[in-house]
Design an enzyme around this catalytic site. Structure first.
Site, PDB file in Angstrom:
ATOM      1  CD  GLU A 251      26.587  63.602  48.896  1.00 45.54           C
ATOM      2  OE1 GLU A 251      27.492  63.322  49.680  1.00 45.54           O
ATOM      3  OE2 GLU A 251      26.710  63.490  47.654  1.00 45.54           O
TER       4      GLU A 251
ATOM      5  CD1 TRP B 259      52.523  56.304  57.085  1.00 40.58           C
ATOM      6  CD2 TRP B 259      51.848  57.650  55.436  1.00 40.58           C
ATOM      7  NE1 TRP B 259      51.410  55.738  56.516  1.00 40.58           N
ATOM      8  CE2 TRP B 259      50.969  56.554  55.500  1.00 40.58           C
ATOM      9  CE3 TRP B 259      51.606  58.630  54.462  1.00 40.58           C
ATOM     10  CZ2 TRP B 259      49.882  56.392  54.645  1.00 40.58           C
ATOM     11  CZ3 TRP B 259      50.521  58.479  53.615  1.00 40.58           C
ATOM     12  CH2 TRP B 259      49.673  57.377  53.705  1.00 40.58           C
TER      13      TRP B 259
ATOM     14  CD1 TRP C 167      46.295  56.645  55.897  1.00 38.67           C
ATOM     15  CD2 TRP C 167      44.524  56.688  57.243  1.00 38.67           C
ATOM     16  NE1 TRP C 167      46.034  55.342  56.282  1.00 38.67           N
ATOM     17  CE2 TRP C 167      44.944  55.346  57.100  1.00 38.67           C
ATOM     18  CE3 TRP C 167      43.413  56.958  58.048  1.00 38.67           C
ATOM     19  CZ2 TRP C 167      44.302  54.280  57.734  1.00 38.67           C
ATOM     20  CZ3 TRP C 167      42.777  55.899  58.677  1.00 38.67           C
ATOM     21  CH2 TRP C 167      43.216  54.579  58.521  1.00 38.67           C
TER      22      TRP C 167
ATOM     23  CD1 TRP D 259      39.694  61.892  58.120  1.00 40.50           C
ATOM     24  CD2 TRP D 259      41.664  62.179  57.104  1.00 40.50           C
ATOM     25  NE1 TRP D 259      40.093  63.190  58.333  1.00 40.50           N
ATOM     26  CE2 TRP D 259      41.304  63.396  57.728  1.00 40.50           C
ATOM     27  CE3 TRP D 259      42.864  62.115  56.401  1.00 40.50           C
ATOM     28  CZ2 TRP D 259      42.115  64.536  57.663  1.00 40.50           C
ATOM     29  CZ3 TRP D 259      43.673  63.257  56.338  1.00 40.50           C
ATOM     30  CH2 TRP D 259      43.287  64.440  56.957  1.00 40.50           C
TER      31      TRP D 259
ATOM     32  CG  ASN E 247      31.949  66.030  51.316  1.00 46.72           C
ATOM     33  OD1 ASN E 247      32.475  65.272  52.118  1.00 46.72           O
ATOM     34  ND2 ASN E 247      31.765  65.705  50.044  1.00 46.72           N
TER      35      ASN E 247
ATOM     36  CD1 TRP F  52      27.822  59.621  49.241  1.00 47.14           C
ATOM     37  CD2 TRP F  52      29.445  58.156  49.777  1.00 47.14           C
ATOM     38  NE1 TRP F  52      28.570  59.361  48.114  1.00 47.14           N
ATOM     39  CE2 TRP F  52      29.567  58.483  48.411  1.00 47.14           C
ATOM     40  CE3 TRP F  52      30.354  57.265  50.346  1.00 47.14           C
ATOM     41  CZ2 TRP F  52      30.560  57.930  47.601  1.00 47.14           C
ATOM     42  CZ3 TRP F  52      31.346  56.715  49.536  1.00 47.14           C
ATOM     43  CH2 TRP F  52      31.436  57.049  48.176  1.00 47.14           C
TER      44      TRP F  52
HETATM   45  P1  FAD Z   1      24.988  67.745  53.254  1.00 44.14           P
HETATM   46  O1  FAD Z   1      25.684  67.888  51.959  1.00 44.14           O
HETATM   47  O2  FAD Z   1      23.785  68.570  53.479  1.00 44.14           O
HETATM   48  O3  FAD Z   1      24.618  66.193  53.394  1.00 44.14           O
HETATM   49  C1  FAD Z   1      23.585  65.742  54.287  1.00 44.14           C
HETATM   50  C2  FAD Z   1      24.120  64.727  55.255  1.00 44.14           C
HETATM   51  O4  FAD Z   1      24.562  63.565  54.562  1.00 44.14           O
HETATM   52  C3  FAD Z   1      25.329  65.190  56.056  1.00 44.14           C
HETATM   53  O5  FAD Z   1      24.941  65.990  57.157  1.00 44.14           O
HETATM   54  C4  FAD Z   1      25.950  63.860  56.469  1.00 44.14           C
HETATM   55  O6  FAD Z   1      25.288  63.297  57.574  1.00 44.14           O
HETATM   56  C5  FAD Z   1      25.681  62.986  55.240  1.00 44.14           C
HETATM   57  N1  FAD Z   1      26.843  63.034  54.349  1.00 44.14           N
HETATM   58  C6  FAD Z   1      27.078  63.905  53.350  1.00 44.14           C
HETATM   59  N2  FAD Z   1      28.231  63.593  52.721  1.00 44.14           N
HETATM   60  C7  FAD Z   1      28.736  62.513  53.350  1.00 44.14           C
HETATM   61  C8  FAD Z   1      29.910  61.724  53.185  1.00 44.14           C
HETATM   62  N3  FAD Z   1      30.802  61.958  52.212  1.00 44.14           N
HETATM   63  N4  FAD Z   1      30.125  60.706  54.045  1.00 44.14           N
HETATM   64  C9  FAD Z   1      29.243  60.419  55.022  1.00 44.14           C
HETATM   65  N5  FAD Z   1      28.109  61.127  55.222  1.00 44.14           N
HETATM   66  C10 FAD Z   1      27.861  62.161  54.408  1.00 44.14           C
HETATM   67  N6  FAD Z   1      30.723  63.685  58.148  1.00 44.14           N
HETATM   68  C11 FAD Z   1      30.330  63.626  59.420  1.00 44.14           C
HETATM   69  O7  FAD Z   1      29.124  63.691  59.700  1.00 44.14           O
HETATM   70  N7  FAD Z   1      31.248  63.505  60.427  1.00 44.14           N
HETATM   71  C12 FAD Z   1      32.582  63.446  60.194  1.00 44.14           C
HETATM   72  O8  FAD Z   1      33.376  63.308  61.126  1.00 44.14           O
HETATM   73  C13 FAD Z   1      33.022  63.538  58.856  1.00 44.14           C
HETATM   74  N8  FAD Z   1      34.351  63.532  58.547  1.00 44.14           N
HETATM   75  C14 FAD Z   1      34.740  63.596  57.236  1.00 44.14           C
HETATM   76  C15 FAD Z   1      36.115  63.559  56.947  1.00 44.14           C
HETATM   77  C16 FAD Z   1      36.553  63.610  55.626  1.00 44.14           C
HETATM   78  C17 FAD Z   1      38.043  63.557  55.324  1.00 44.14           C
HETATM   79  C18 FAD Z   1      35.609  63.700  54.590  1.00 44.14           C
HETATM   80  C19 FAD Z   1      36.068  63.757  53.162  1.00 44.14           C
HETATM   81  C20 FAD Z   1      34.252  63.736  54.870  1.00 44.14           C
HETATM   82  C21 FAD Z   1      33.801  63.691  56.194  1.00 44.14           C
HETATM   83  N9  FAD Z   1      32.420  63.736  56.519  1.00 44.14           N
HETATM   84  C22 FAD Z   1      32.031  63.655  57.824  1.00 44.14           C
HETATM   85  C23 FAD Z   1      31.399  63.749  55.463  1.00 44.14           C
HETATM   86  C24 FAD Z   1      30.928  65.133  54.995  1.00 44.14           C
HETATM   87  O9  FAD Z   1      32.020  65.935  54.718  1.00 44.14           O
HETATM   88  C25 FAD Z   1      30.011  65.853  55.994  1.00 44.14           C
HETATM   89  O10 FAD Z   1      29.000  64.983  56.423  1.00 44.14           O
HETATM   90  C26 FAD Z   1      29.355  67.066  55.338  1.00 44.14           C
HETATM   91  O11 FAD Z   1      30.326  67.966  54.908  1.00 44.14           O
HETATM   92  C27 FAD Z   1      28.420  67.732  56.309  1.00 44.14           C
HETATM   93  O12 FAD Z   1      27.853  68.891  55.768  1.00 44.14           O
HETATM   94  P2  FAD Z   1      26.281  68.996  55.541  1.00 44.14           P
HETATM   95  O13 FAD Z   1      25.566  68.551  56.752  1.00 44.14           O
HETATM   96  O14 FAD Z   1      26.004  70.365  55.047  1.00 44.14           O
HETATM   97  O15 FAD Z   1      26.072  67.918  54.399  1.00 44.14           O
END
Ligand code: FAD
Length: 523
Positions: free
Chosen positions: A330, A362, A415, A438, A397, A333
């Protein structure tokens, strides 16, 4: 004479901060004084749709950093500058006022920020007074270091990951040294300029970004500022069990909350591979606000997971779908989307990565858009997710994907309007990850979900929140609905409870979306 480290809103930490570390090292070697500069730039915040919560979090973190730096006799000088166009001139004037010969900063990869830094570099070169050094501070691996065989940036995640992993495990990752007490001689405090800098005030709030009293309280409880708080949240994720169904302000993420330690298999991290998509417990790390603001470094997170497996395996097996492997994936990502932003800057300019979807038609439907924002679409899991974000500034997420796809595919709303609303509401808003998420959901991005694979929000709801506890918490109108009906309440029941009926029928909306994506331009 001085050395300046310019801290930005993505690297708000002292530990493992490469630019700060290099600045402090340079200052020590050349017996110069180190000054930390932070510039509040309201016009940049407007341009990037920064949320008031993110600005408030920035100011709260600045207070902590100021105190930590003061203990090292390093002044933190905070200035507010408007308009953004003249910010580079302001920086170079400041450098010359302080007689600074070097400037260090971590790179911000967004286009406007890169242009700004380039201008600072040019101006500094022209005057010949200060040399500028910009280093990678955000990513685990810097953009440009993970490339395809023919030297291009990856646009698909899996091969990116395969290429990223060996860099990660083969390269030793030295911890960037934090400045120590010798960085600045205590006599700097006596110097008239430094005396003034030490007294530089941090505003309590920025005009236009004030939080309501209630919101400010929730943010402080859920997201305490500072590196110590981030460390405790990391440790909590690594060593304690997920707690079921406690959300919002009632679930303080208080790092002081004593939770019994659990074995490595039962911890949130240990269970992450299987449990991460469940929203009815706090299964994930919730570190995103800290990572987005750079209060903790992503490298630090990987290092901590490595330390856990020390003695068992010499390397973290990132390719395996275990807790550790999956979590580091993650974090990959996050690197991936930042690399995409750096190498394909058009994604940050409101353009779809896949130009063939630039002309999808849209719907313009203000009331649908508003219902989505307010969490009143009539689809409980969508509404619960949106209400959680409106309340906490954060959403899981899985639900970010579900709510984003619902706006784009079920309501057929552009979007970019959803992307903007997320940035304005989230505390962890990050242009690269938000845009990546997005464009994934809208099927327009790098490696997106195919346009015809549309989430059924009711099935997603059953998987992510099988008991419905999460929905019941955030959608209190449905608190007394039990069984499967919680996921899709019968219209008569919804009406009685004052809960809206769905804005659209999912099956019909799905067909409409497929048709519009198949023939962009057709209505
Ligand atoms: P954990 O599951 O504990 O993951 C650890 C870290 O990995 C996160 O804190 C984050 O830094 C990174 N990470 C995890 N999943 C993703 C992912 N899919 N993409 C990029 N990094 C990821 N994340 C943001 O930090 N800022 C945003 O503005 C943001 N907007 C999002 C918008 C959409 C539509 C979607 C689908 C995802 C978005 N994310 C964003 C990614 C992700 O949803 C969040 O990082 C995550 O939910 C944060 O929760 P956590 O810290 O408990 O994650």
């Amino acid at each position: 004479d001085a050395v300046v480290y310019w801290m930005r809103m993505q690297d708000m930490r002292i530990h493992d901060n490469r630019a700060l570390s290099q600045a402090s090292e340079y200052a020590r070697l050349h017996s110069l004084s180190l000054i930390v500069l932070f510039i509040l730039s309201p016009q940049d915040y407007i341009a990037h749709d920064r949320s008031a919560r993110r600005i408030d979090f920035t100011l709260r973190n600045l207070m902590q950093i100021k105190n930590s730096l003061a203990k090292l006799d390093i002044p933190l000088h905070v200035i507010t500058h408007s308009p953004r166009k003249t910010l580079p001139e302001r920086v170079t004037t400041t450098l010359s006022d302080w007689n600074a010969s070097r400037l260090f900063a971590n790179v911000e990869h967004e286009v406007d920020e890169l242009r700004r830094d380039l201008r600072v570099y040019e101006l500094a070169q022209r005057t010949g007074k200060a040399e500028c050094t910009f280093v990678n501070g955000k990513c685990i691996l810097p953009p440009g270091t993970v490339l395809t065989k023919d030297g291009r940036g990856y646009t698909v995640y899996s091969p990116f990951l395969r290429s990223w992993i060996p860099h990660l495990t083969d390269t030793p990752d030295p911890l960037a040294c934090a400045p120590d007490v010798e960085s600045n001689d205590a006599t700097v405090r006596q110097h008239p300029i430094f005396g003034q800098l030490f007294n530089s005030a941090i505003p309590e709030y920025m005009e236009g970004y004030e939080l309501s009293k209630e919101d400010a309280e929730i943010m402080c409880v859920c997201w305490p500022a500072g590196e110590a708080a981030a460390q405790e949240i990391l440790l909590r994720f690594l060593h304690t069990k997920a707690r079921p169904a406690q959300f919002g302000a009632a679930d303080p993420l208080s790092p002081g909350a004593s939770e019994p330690k659990s074995g490595p298999k039962d911890s949130r991290l240990g269970k992450y591979g299987d449990a991460r998509d469940r929203v009815d417990a706090d299964t994930t790390s919730r570190l995103s606000p800290y990572l987005a603001a750079g209060v903790i470094s992503a490298r630090e997170c990987v290092r901590a997971t490595r330390a856990l497996s020390e003695g068992k395996h010499s390397k973290v097996d990132v390719s395996r779908d275990t807790g550790v492997g999956r979590w580091v994936q993650e974090l990959a990502w996050r690197d991936f989307y930042t690399h995409v932003l750096a190498l394909f800057p058009r994604v940050s300019m409101g353009r779809p990565f896949q130009e063939k979807f630039a002309n999808v038609s849209w719907e313009t439907n203000e009331s649908h858009l508003q219902a989505w924002k307010d969490g009143r679409t009539g689809v409980p899991i969508v509404d619960a997710g949106m209400r959680q974000m409106n309340k906490m500034g954060w959403m899981h997420n899985r639900l970010r994907m579900v709510t984003a796809m619902y706006l784009v595919k079920d309501l057929m709303i552009d979007w970019r309007l959803g992307e903007k609303y997320f940035m304005e509401t989230l505390i962890d808003g990050d242009l690269a990850s938000n845009n990546g998420g997005w464009q994934w959901s809208a099927s327009t991005g790098v490696d997106p979900v195919p346009y015809f694979r549309i989430f059924n929000p009711y099935l997603q709801s059953k998987k992510a929140d099988p008991s419905g506890d999460y929905i019941r918490y955030f959608v209190p109108e449905l608190a007394k609905v039990f069984g499967d009906e919680i996921h899709n309440p019968p219209p008569r029941c919804a009406e009685k409870l004052g809960y809206p009926t769905p804005l659209v029928k999912h099956d019909e909306a799905r067909q409409r979306a497929i048709k519009r994506y198949k023939n962009p331009g057709d209505v």
